[in-house]
Write a protein that holds these residues in place. Structure first.
Motif, PDB file in Angstrom:
ATOM      1  N   VAL A   1      38.745  42.497  39.135  1.00 36.01           N
ATOM      2  CA  VAL A   1      38.633  43.213  37.862  1.00 36.01           C
ATOM      3  C   VAL A   1      37.369  42.782  37.124  1.00 36.01           C
ATOM      4  O   VAL A   1      36.614  43.616  36.604  1.00 36.01           O
ATOM      5  N   ASP A   2      37.119  41.464  37.098  1.00 32.27           N
ATOM      6  CA  ASP A   2      35.939  40.942  36.400  1.00 32.27           C
ATOM      7  C   ASP A   2      34.648  41.495  36.982  1.00 32.27           C
ATOM      8  O   ASP A   2      33.701  41.794  36.236  1.00 32.27           O
ATOM      9  N   TYR A   3      34.599  41.607  38.304  1.00 31.91           N
ATOM     10  CA  TYR A   3      33.367  42.049  38.970  1.00 31.91           C
ATOM     11  C   TYR A   3      33.374  43.548  39.315  1.00 31.91           C
ATOM     12  O   TYR A   3      32.425  44.039  39.934  1.00 31.91           O
ATOM     13  N   ALA A   4      34.427  44.238  38.924  1.00 35.31           N
ATOM     14  CA  ALA A   4      34.539  45.686  39.146  1.00 35.31           C
ATOM     15  C   ALA A   4      34.329  46.036  40.623  1.00 35.31           C
ATOM     16  O   ALA A   4      33.454  46.824  40.985  1.00 35.31           O
ATOM     17  N   CYS A   5      35.134  45.414  41.457  1.00 38.72           N
ATOM     18  CA  CYS A   5      35.023  45.651  42.895  1.00 38.72           C
ATOM     19  C   CYS A   5      36.400  45.482  43.538  1.00 38.72           C
ATOM     20  O   CYS A   5      37.397  45.257  42.845  1.00 38.72           O
TER      21      CYS A   5
END
Length: 236
Positions: A35-39
Motif C-alpha cells: 500500500v505504501d509503495y502503491a504496488c
C-alpha cells in the motif's frame, strides 16, 4: 528508469542504513508495504528478497521479517554495491575532493585492464572524506568513448549517478580484488598516514550491461576504517 522492485529495494536499504528501522525491529508486513509503495505484494517480496540475500533482513517463520542484528555497517565494503560511495555512505556524510581530472593516453597496464589499445581515458584522483575525515583515496580510469561527457561537477557528486541517470547506462558487474600494502606518498599526503602505516587496496574492473569495461580503479582505504564483509546464503 529503475523497475519498481529496485526502487523499493533502494528506499528500504536507505531506511535500514539510516536506522529508520532498527536492529531486531520487525518491518511492516508485505501488504502494508504494498500500500505504501502503491504496488503488488509480489513486487514488495522481490525487493525484500534482495535485502535478505544481502544479510540486512532476516525472515522468521510464522513471525515476519526483521532487521538483522548485525547487518553490514556503512563502513563495510559491500561487493554487491554498484551505486558508488555516494549511495553507500550518504551524500550528507560524504565529501569528494577532486585532486586530478585529466585526459591521458593510458599506460600499458591501464589499457590492458580496460581492454583497449590507444583510446584516450579519463584519469581521476579523488579524496573521499566521510564526516570530514579523509578515508578513501580513489584512482580511476575510464575510456572516453565508453563514458562520454564526464565533467568535474560529476566527480564532485556521483559518477555512477551520471552513468545511470544521465547517460542511461546500466552497470552490470564488477571484478574485485583486495590486498594490503604500505602507504605510498599520496596516501601519506591525503590520508594523513605515516611511513609505518598501511592501507587496504580494492582493485575494481567494472562492466556495463552491454559487456563493455567502463572503469578500472584502485581505492586505498585507511586500515582502521576498512572492514570486508560478505554474506553467504544457503539457497538449497
Amino acid at each position: 528508469m529503475l523497475p519498481k522492485y529496485k526502487v523499493i529495494y533502494e528506499d528500504m536499504k536507505d531506511k535500514l542504513k539510516n536506522l529508520v528501522y532498527k536492529p531486531n525491529e520487525k518491518i511492516p508486513d508485505g501488504g502494508s508495504l504494498a500500500v505504501d509503495y502503491a504496488c503488488s505484494k509480489l513486487t514488495v517480496a522481490k525487493a525484500l528478497d534482495l535485502l535478505v540475500q544481502e544479510g540486512m533482513l532476516i525472515r522468521r517463520q510464522g513471525s515476519g521479517t526483521y532487521v538483522k542484528e548485525n547487518f553490514p555497517s556503512r563502513t563495510t565494503v559491500e561487493l554487491e554495491q554498484f551505486s558508488g560511495y555516494s549511495k553507500k555512505f550518504g551524500k550528507k556524510h560524504l565529501k569528494s575532493t577532486v585532486i586530478e581530472f585529466s585526459i591521458i593516453t593510458p599506460t600499458i597496464e591501464v589499457a590492458k585492464k580496460l581492454n583497449i589499445t590507444d583510446e584516450f581515458v579519463y584519469k581521476i584522483l579523488r579524496l573521499r572524506s566521510v564526516d570530514n575525515i579523509p578515508q578513501i583515496l580513489e584512482e580511476t580510469y575510464m575510456p572516453i568513448y565508453v563514458i562520454p561527457g564526464l565533467k568535474e561537477k560529476h566527480l564532485e557528486e556521483s559518477i555512477y549517478d551520471y552513468i545511470n541517470n544521465e547517460l542511461g547506462f546500466k552497470i552490470q558487474s564488477s571484478h574485485i580484488s583486495i590486498r594490503g600494502d604500505k602507504a605510498n606518498s599520496n596516501d601519506k599526503k591525503y590520508l594523513n598516514l605515516t611511513d609505518d602505516d598501511f592501507i587496504m587496496e580494492i582493485g575494481k574492473i567494472a562492466f556495463l550491461e552491454n559487456g563493455k569495461i567502463f572503469e578500472y580503479s584502485k581505492t586505498h582505504h585507511r586500515y582502521e576504517s576498512f572492514e570486508f564483509s560478505t554474506v553467504l546464503v544457503n539457497n538449497v
